[in-house]
Design a protein around this motif. Structure first.
Motif, short mmCIF file in Angstrom:
data_model
loop_
_atom_site.label_atom_id
_atom_site.label_comp_id
_atom_site.label_asym_id
_atom_site.label_seq_id
_atom_site.Cartn_x
_atom_site.Cartn_y
_atom_site.Cartn_z
N PRO A 61 0.83 -1.21 0.00
CA PRO A 61 0.00 0.00 0.00
C PRO A 61 0.87 1.26 0.00
N SER A 62 0.45 2.25 -0.75
CA SER A 62 1.18 3.51 -0.83
C SER A 62 1.00 4.29 0.47
N ARG A 63 1.81 5.33 0.62
CA ARG A 63 1.69 6.21 1.79
C ARG A 63 0.29 6.81 1.83
N GLU A 64 -0.19 7.22 0.65
CA GLU A 64 -1.51 7.83 0.57
C GLU A 64 -2.60 6.84 0.99
N ALA A 65 -2.44 5.57 0.61
CA ALA A 65 -3.43 4.55 0.97
C ALA A 65 -3.43 4.33 2.48
N VAL A 66 -2.24 4.33 3.09
CA VAL A 66 -2.14 4.15 4.54
C VAL A 66 -2.78 5.33 5.26
N VAL A 67 -2.47 6.54 4.81
CA VAL A 67 -3.06 7.74 5.43
C VAL A 67 -4.58 7.72 5.30
N ALA A 68 -5.08 7.39 4.11
CA ALA A 68 -6.53 7.34 3.88
C ALA A 68 -7.18 6.28 4.76
N ALA A 69 -6.53 5.12 4.89
CA ALA A 69 -7.09 4.05 5.73
C ALA A 69 -7.14 4.48 7.18
N LEU A 70 -6.10 5.14 7.66
CA LEU A 70 -6.07 5.62 9.04
C LEU A 70 -7.15 6.68 9.27
N GLU A 71 -7.31 7.58 8.31
CA GLU A 71 -8.36 8.60 8.44
C GLU A 71 -9.74 7.97 8.42
N SER A 72 -9.93 7.02 7.52
CA SER A 72 -11.22 6.35 7.40
C SER A 72 -11.57 5.57 8.67
N LEU B 205 -6.71 -2.46 4.74
CA LEU B 205 -5.59 -2.55 3.81
C LEU B 205 -5.16 -3.99 3.55
N GLY B 206 -5.76 -4.92 4.29
CA GLY B 206 -5.39 -6.32 4.14
C GLY B 206 -4.05 -6.64 4.78
N LEU B 207 -3.73 -5.90 5.86
CA LEU B 207 -2.46 -6.08 6.57
C LEU B 207 -2.72 -6.48 8.01
N SER B 208 -1.70 -7.02 8.66
CA SER B 208 -1.78 -7.22 10.11
C SER B 208 -1.47 -5.88 10.77
N ARG B 209 -1.79 -5.76 12.06
CA ARG B 209 -1.47 -4.52 12.77
C ARG B 209 0.02 -4.25 12.74
N ARG C 221 4.72 -0.15 8.05
CA ARG C 221 4.50 0.78 6.93
C ARG C 221 4.47 2.21 7.43
N MET C 222 3.78 2.43 8.56
CA MET C 222 3.71 3.78 9.12
C MET C 222 5.10 4.30 9.46
N SER D 102 -10.61 6.41 11.64
CA SER D 102 -10.48 7.35 12.77
C SER D 102 -9.27 7.04 13.65
N GLY D 103 -8.19 6.61 13.01
CA GLY D 103 -6.95 6.34 13.74
C GLY D 103 -6.90 4.99 14.42
N VAL D 104 -7.93 4.17 14.28
CA VAL D 104 -7.93 2.83 14.90
C VAL D 104 -7.08 1.91 14.03
N ILE D 105 -5.90 1.55 14.55
CA ILE D 105 -4.91 0.80 13.79
C ILE D 105 -5.45 -0.53 13.28
N SER D 106 -6.14 -1.28 14.13
CA SER D 106 -6.61 -2.60 13.71
C SER D 106 -7.62 -2.50 12.55
N ARG D 107 -8.50 -1.50 12.59
CA ARG D 107 -9.47 -1.32 11.50
C ARG D 107 -8.78 -0.86 10.22
N ALA D 108 -7.82 0.06 10.35
CA ALA D 108 -7.09 0.53 9.17
C ALA D 108 -6.30 -0.62 8.55
N ALA D 109 -5.66 -1.42 9.40
CA ALA D 109 -4.88 -2.56 8.90
C ALA D 109 -5.79 -3.54 8.17
N GLN D 110 -6.94 -3.81 8.73
CA GLN D 110 -7.88 -4.75 8.11
C GLN D 110 -8.33 -4.23 6.74
#
Length: 95
Positions: A53-64, A76-80, A86-87, A66-74
């Motif tokens: 995932p690109s930096r932009e994808a990681v930032v968008a996932a984190l924003e989407s 993106l299809g990544l583990s926490r 990546r962060m 609300s900063g909850v790492i486990s949800r953002a990781a999920q």
């Protein structure tokens, strides 16, 4: 259409979800996508791993998420742990 989507489908999904949440009206416009200009993409496409995932994808996932790492990781299809790596690699706040 000119955006290379270096984060592949995951990046597209996250950008659309973010725009749907933040767009002021019922129609999503180009300005609502908040894509970087083509000249600001740091990594040439030939050397980028499309499964990464690109930096932009990681930032968008984190924003989407609300900063909850486990949800953002999920999303993106990544583990926490992988998202934390990546962060760190992209210079994003890990703590």
């Amino acid at each position: 259409m000119a955006h290379p989507w270096p984060g592949n489908v995951r990046e597209l999904k996250n950008v659309i979800e973010r725009a749907a949440l933040l767009a002021p009206g019922r129609v999503i416009g180009e300005q609502d996508l908040a894509l970087p200009a083509l000249s600001t993409l740091a990594t040439p496409l030939a050397s980028r791993n499309l499964d990464e995932p690109s930096r932009e994808a990681v930032v968008a996932a984190l924003e989407s998420a609300s900063g909850v790492i486990s949800r953002a990781a999920q999303s993106l299809g990544l583990s926490r742990q992988a998202l934390y790596r990546r962060m760190e690699r992209y210079g994003l706040d890990v703590g």
